[in-house]
Each structure stands twice: as C-alpha cells, then as structure tokens.
Design a protein around this motif. Structure first.
Motif, short mmCIF file in Angstrom:
data_model
loop_
_atom_site.label_atom_id
_atom_site.label_comp_id
_atom_site.label_asym_id
_atom_site.label_seq_id
_atom_site.Cartn_x
_atom_site.Cartn_y
_atom_site.Cartn_z
N ASN A 44 0.85 -1.19 0.00
CA ASN A 44 0.00 0.00 0.00
C ASN A 44 0.89 1.24 0.00
O ASN A 44 1.87 1.31 0.75
CB ASN A 44 -0.91 0.03 1.24
N LYS A 206 -12.38 9.98 -9.74
CA LYS A 206 -11.38 10.44 -8.77
C LYS A 206 -11.18 11.96 -8.84
O LYS A 206 -10.35 12.51 -8.12
CB LYS A 206 -10.06 9.71 -9.01
N ARG A 279 -3.21 3.35 -2.10
CA ARG A 279 -3.52 2.40 -3.16
C ARG A 279 -2.60 1.19 -3.06
O ARG A 279 -1.42 1.33 -2.74
CB ARG A 279 -3.38 3.05 -4.54
N GLY A 313 -6.79 -1.28 -11.48
CA GLY A 313 -7.25 0.09 -11.64
C GLY A 313 -6.39 0.84 -12.63
O GLY A 313 -6.12 0.36 -13.73
N GLU A 321 -2.45 -0.10 -10.05
CA GLU A 321 -3.30 -0.19 -8.87
C GLU A 321 -4.12 -1.49 -8.92
O GLU A 321 -4.67 -1.83 -9.97
CB GLU A 321 -4.22 1.03 -8.84
N LEU A 323 -7.36 -3.28 -7.29
CA LEU A 323 -8.57 -2.95 -6.53
C LEU A 323 -9.11 -4.15 -5.77
O LEU A 323 -9.90 -3.97 -4.84
CB LEU A 323 -9.64 -2.40 -7.48
#
Length: 370
Positions: A44, A206, A279, A313, A321, A323
């Motif tokens: 993360n 976003k 993320r 993502g 990313e 998800l």
C-alpha cells in the motif's frame, strides 16, 4: 590390422552397443530442473494520479444575435474584436412602417377608452344594454393588445447586447435587408475561457468540482516570460453521463482570469492530478491476462505458485493499482512466467543475486492509462 571392411564395421558397431549398455540407469531418471522466479511484495502506498489531456479553448459564453423583425439595417456599428457592454445597441432596423402601425393602434385604443367611458355612463342610467357594454369592453381589450404587440415589435428593431463581451462574428452589413431570425452578430464572453476534456471512467470518479489543474497553452510558449504558457485552471463541471462506446466522460475546465494572449481556438494541455490516496500497487509487468480475465501469480510460504484473479485500476508510472484479489504483503511473481502453472514448486531468486536468465513472454495486458 583389419583388412576386411566388413570386419571393421562389425567391430565399430560392437563398441557402440557396449557403450550404450554401460550408461548408468540414473540418467534416465534425470531430476527435473527447478523453476526460478522473482517476486515483489504488494504494498500500500500513498499516491496521486497525474494525466495530461488536450483540449481547445473556447469562450465561456457565445451569444448569437438574431433579427426578430424583417427590414433594412440602418445601424450596425460594431466589428469583430470590438468590445460591447450589456445594453449597448448593436443593430437597428428601419422602423418607420411599424411606428406608423403603432400610432394607429394608439389611436384605436384611445377611441375604445372613450367609447367605454361613454357606454358605462349610459349603462348606469339604464340607457345602454349590457350587451353593448360588453362589446365596447372587448374592443378596448383588443386595442390594448394590438398596441402592446406593436410596441414589442418596435422594441425588436432596436437590438441590444445582452452581455458584456467582444464581437466575434459580424455576418451582415449596414444597408442589407434581413428577414426574421437572420444571424447578424455573435458576442463572446471572453472574461473566462473554458475547455472540455474526454476523461476515462476510471479517472473521472477520482476528480472533484473545484479541483485545481495546471494548464499549458502552446500559443503562449514563445513569449518572453517562460512561465507565461503555464496557467492555473479549475474543474467547474463534470458531466453526469459517460459515452457508452468510449467509456469516457466530459470534464469542463475554466481558465480565469484569462492571461494576456490567450484566446478561443488555442490548444491547451491540461494536467489532471487526483488527491493522494492509499492504493495497493504492484509492478505492471506482474499483471497477466487470459480469456478469463486479469491475474497474477502469488508465491505462498511453501514456495508454490497460486494463480489469483484480480481487478486492476489505473496505471501509475511503472506500477498498477490493484482494486481486489490480493492483499498487502503477498509475494507477486514479476519474472519467470514460462511454463509456470498453478501449484508449481518454484525457487525464488533475489533481485540482487547473480544474473539469472528468465524466459518470459511479453506482458499482454494493455495499460489502464485513464
């Protein structure tokens, strides 16, 4: 020395057979080579996403001025580039015929008012019928409506600017005869310039109203101040629907105040930057794709491969990313895909170790640029 060729061939064949029979049987059960992989831990990280999109500047408002009456243009003082204020007369039509009709309507209205006054007096003395009073009242109402109609049409011959702005189009000339609903002028409000950008569904959620953006206007890059081509903008509108074919939505960016030299039609490069958020990221090279969807290889504590389908993502630099589908800290294979299958026993090679040759196929996953 063997002189017979047949005896020579027989001797060679005998030696070959003897050699084959003497090979160790262990060679037939040769140990399968280890499958080597490199991994990285899913982590993360607090990151923001930045994308550049291009758009064309246009005025915040473009007002098209049309004629609402027909006639000859007697006054048209402004040309392209002229500044106007709200309420300025920008065009005038010949109003002599309408003015005469208006004076006639005023006279008929005045007569109807006098007739009504007289009939009301007679009705109070029971000398006029109720029907006659109603008829005269109706005549007055019609005369008043006709007068108001002609007053409105006369007002249409004086065309005024509805906003402050600049004349961007002049489509006719003084002296021309125009019909109703002819386009005469266009007034642009250039106190604020805007541009509209197509943004993917992955990125548009976003972004937020009021977010600041950085814009570069190519046409301003050649002036003396090197920073003049970079200006600040703001997201003023995010359209609520997406194009079902391209899966993109429209984001409106406003540029205010407008820097010197900026004008509608210029190319603007807009850098959209999202707010920082936590993320889960892995290297983009680790993401694979099959007919069933996107997946990665996870190496467990027993050093066995596990295929894990994931939801990806946006691509952020050389990372992507994730998800859903994996958790932080799980080891994801970044090299060593060839002949790697579910539950394959592997040996993990540290990235700092001596160079190891991996035979990997190219990553077939298209980047999610947003």
């Amino acid at each position: 020395m063997l002189r017979n060729p047949l005896l020579l061939i027989s001797a060679v064949f005998f030696c070959i057979m003897l050699s084959a029979c003497s090979e160790p049987e262990a060679n037939q059960t040769k140990k399968k080579p280890e499958h080597l992989v490199q991994t990285v831990s899913a982590l993360n990280a607090s990151t923001s996403i930045e994308r550049e999109r291009t758009g064309t500047l246009r005025a915040h408002q473009d007002i098209h001025i049309y004629s609402q009456e027909e006639g000859r243009i007697t006054f048209l003082p402004f040309y392209e580039g002229d500044q106007v204020k709200a309420g300025d007369v920008v065009a005038r039509l010949d109003d002599r015929l309408l003015h005469a009709q208006f004076k006639r309507a005023q006279a008929l209205r005045s007569k109807a008012e006098k007739d009504l006054k007289r009939i009301r007096g007679l009705a109070k003395r029971k000398l006029a019928a109720e029907v006659e009073l109603t008829r005269v009242e109706t005549e007055l109402a019609v005369a008043q409506a006709d007068e108001q109609l002609l007053a409105t049409r006369l007002d249409y011959t004086q065309i005024k600017a509805p906003i402050d702005g600049v004349i961007s189009e002049r489509l006719t000339e003084q002296g021309n005869i125009v019909e109703r609903y002819n386009h005469l002028l266009t007034i642009s409000d250039q106190s604020s310039l805007i541009t509209e950008l197509n943004v993917s569904a992955l990125l548009i959620n976003k972004l937020h109203l009021g977010d600041d953006v950085s814009m570069t206007i190519d046409a301003l890059a050649g002036i003396q101040d090197p920073e003049a081509s970079t200006v600040k903008g703001k997201i003023t509108r995010i359209y609520p629907t997406l194009d079902p074919v391209t899966r993109t939505g429209i984001v409106e960016i406003a540029l205010s105040p407008v820097p010197q030299g900026a004008m509608p039609g210029q190319l603007a490069r807009v850098k959209l930057k999202t707010q920082e958020a936590i993320r889960l990221l892995i290297p983009f090279s680790a993401l694979r794709r099959s007919s069933k969807g996107e997946y990665v290889y996870i190496i467990g504590e027993d050093n066995r491969a596990d295929i894990r389908f994931v939801v990806s993502g946006l691509k952020i630099g050389e990372q992507i990313e994730i998800l859903g589908g994996i958790e932080e800290g799980e080891r994801v294979v970044t090299r060593g895909y060839t002949n790697l299958h579910n539950d394959t026993q592997v040996r993990v090679i540290d990235g700092d170790s001596a160079p190891v040759e991996f035979n990997d196929h190219a990553n077939s996953v298209a980047p999610h640029e947003g």
